[in-house]
Design a protein around this motif. Structure first.
Motif, PDB file in Angstrom:
ATOM      1  N   GLY A  54      -8.839   3.479   0.911  1.00 27.44           N
ATOM      2  CA  GLY A  54     -10.169   2.873   0.850  1.00 27.44           C
ATOM      3  C   GLY A  54     -10.278   1.812  -0.222  1.00 27.44           C
ATOM      4  O   GLY A  54     -10.861   0.747  -0.008  1.00 27.44           O
ATOM      5  N   GLY A  55      -9.707   2.106  -1.384  1.00 23.61           N
ATOM      6  CA  GLY A  55      -9.778   1.146  -2.483  1.00 23.61           C
ATOM      7  C   GLY A  55      -9.061  -0.143  -2.168  1.00 23.61           C
ATOM      8  O   GLY A  55      -9.575  -1.243  -2.418  1.00 23.61           O
ATOM      9  N   LEU A  56      -7.853  -0.040  -1.574  1.00 21.04           N
ATOM     10  CA  LEU A  56      -7.115  -1.248  -1.226  1.00 21.04           C
ATOM     11  C   LEU A  56      -7.822  -2.035  -0.127  1.00 21.04           C
ATOM     12  O   LEU A  56      -7.887  -3.264  -0.170  1.00 21.04           O
ATOM     13  N   ASP A  57      -8.359  -1.335   0.872  1.00 21.66           N
ATOM     14  CA  ASP A  57      -9.059  -2.036   1.942  1.00 21.66           C
ATOM     15  C   ASP A  57     -10.246  -2.828   1.401  1.00 21.66           C
ATOM     16  O   ASP A  57     -10.470  -3.985   1.780  1.00 21.66           O
ATOM     17  N   LEU A  58     -10.989  -2.218   0.486  1.00 19.37           N
ATOM     18  CA  LEU A  58     -12.145  -2.907  -0.091  1.00 19.37           C
ATOM     19  C   LEU A  58     -11.721  -4.079  -0.973  1.00 19.37           C
ATOM     20  O   LEU A  58     -12.375  -5.131  -0.978  1.00 19.37           O
TER      21      LEU A  58
ATOM     22  N   LEU B 109       3.627   6.218  -5.287  1.00 18.03           N
ATOM     23  CA  LEU B 109       3.599   6.428  -6.740  1.00 18.03           C
ATOM     24  C   LEU B 109       2.536   7.454  -7.112  1.00 18.03           C
ATOM     25  O   LEU B 109       2.802   8.391  -7.864  1.00 18.03           O
ATOM     26  N   TYR B 110       1.330   7.299  -6.581  1.00 15.91           N
ATOM     27  CA  TYR B 110       0.248   8.230  -6.906  1.00 15.91           C
ATOM     28  C   TYR B 110       0.559   9.646  -6.414  1.00 15.91           C
ATOM     29  O   TYR B 110       0.281  10.627  -7.108  1.00 15.91           O
TER      30      TYR B 110
ATOM     31  N   ARG C 177      -5.118   9.791  -0.964  1.00 12.21           N
ATOM     32  CA  ARG C 177      -5.014   8.990   0.256  1.00 12.21           C
ATOM     33  C   ARG C 177      -6.323   8.251   0.534  1.00 12.21           C
ATOM     34  O   ARG C 177      -6.320   7.081   0.944  1.00 12.21           O
ATOM     35  N   ILE C 178      -7.440   8.921   0.320  1.00 10.11           N
ATOM     36  CA  ILE C 178      -8.742   8.275   0.522  1.00 10.11           C
ATOM     37  C   ILE C 178      -8.954   7.163  -0.500  1.00 10.11           C
ATOM     38  O   ILE C 178      -9.369   6.043  -0.175  1.00 10.11           O
TER      39      ILE C 178
ATOM     40  N   GLY D 235       0.804  -1.212   0.000  1.00  7.66           N
ATOM     41  CA  GLY D 235       0.000   0.000   0.000  1.00  7.66           C
ATOM     42  C   GLY D 235       0.838   1.262   0.000  1.00  7.66           C
ATOM     43  O   GLY D 235       0.536   2.225  -0.711  1.00  7.66           O
ATOM     44  N   ARG D 236       1.924   1.276   0.795  1.00 14.23           N
ATOM     45  CA  ARG D 236       2.790   2.463   0.839  1.00 14.23           C
ATOM     46  C   ARG D 236       3.440   2.720  -0.520  1.00 14.23           C
ATOM     47  O   ARG D 236       3.539   3.865  -0.964  1.00 14.23           O
TER      48      ARG D 236
END
Length: 202
Positions: free
Chosen positions: A159-163, A130-131, A154-155, A124-125
């Motif tokens: 959020g996207g990775l968690d989902l 990169l983004y 960041r959101i 995730g980091r």
């Protein structure tokens, strides 16, 4: 082949062997002895490239993150608007999960494992960095205040990775395509309140 090239080749062999073991048996299979046996190298060459098992796994997760990022960039380049770029980026993790079942400890199916959590944080980091360094991946030439862009990224990434991790655990009874579409549709309104040159929209 030079000494540096031979050293780099041995490192790649160790990383490839680790991934093969993950694909076939999971984290429990990853020991220095097992990896060296799979790579057909002596253990002294392991310590030439990695100080310990954690650094070896970090190298594997770096490679996975690079693969994820490459897939995102390829998909996003074909999208025509922000919502479709979000959808393209969010569709990658479930697709990689299906293609590489041995890496499910990264994507969430072994989420209670402490190493799994560290792996996801590592990936995730790298993706977030990169983004943050390249806002244009999602926003292209859209005029967006830098603070708004960082907040949104960041959101979106967290959020996207968690989902997607939850999806890989089987917590959503929808297809990967539908999940990506739903997430993109939910996140897209976030961008409507973007500021331009520091002036917030009312």
């Amino acid at each position: 082949m030079s000494a540096d090239q031979r050293r780099a080749d041995r490192r790649m062999r160790l990383l490839a062997a680790t991934r093969e073991l993950l694909e076939s048996g999971g984290l429990a299979q990853i020991t220095v002895t097992a990896v060296c046996r799979q790579a057909q190298l002596s253990e002294r060459y392991f310590y030439e490239s990695f100080p310990d098992r954690d650094k070896l796994l970090g190298g594997v997760y770096d490679a996975f993150a690079d693969e994820y990022i490459g897939a995102v960039l390829t998909k996003v380049a074909l999208a025509t608007d922000l919502t479709s770029r979000l959808r393209a980026a969010l569709s990658v993790a479930p697709e990689l999960d299906a293609a590489h079942p041995g890496l499910r400890h990264v994507l969430g199916r072994e989420a209670d494992d402490g190493e799994a959590a560290r792996a996801r944080a590592h990936v995730g980091r790298k993706i977030l960095d990169l983004y943050l360094a390249n806002h244009s991946i999602l926003f292209q030439d859209q005029a967006v205040d830098p603070v708004d862009a960082e907040l949104a990224l960041r959101i979106i990434v967290a959020g996207g990775l968690d989902l997607t991790f939850a999806y890989c655990q089987g917590k959503f009874d929808v297809s990967a395509d539908e999940l990506a579409t739903r997430m993109a549709n939910l996140l897209e309104p976030l961008t409507r309140s973007f500021s331009v040159d520091g002036q917030a929209k009312p």
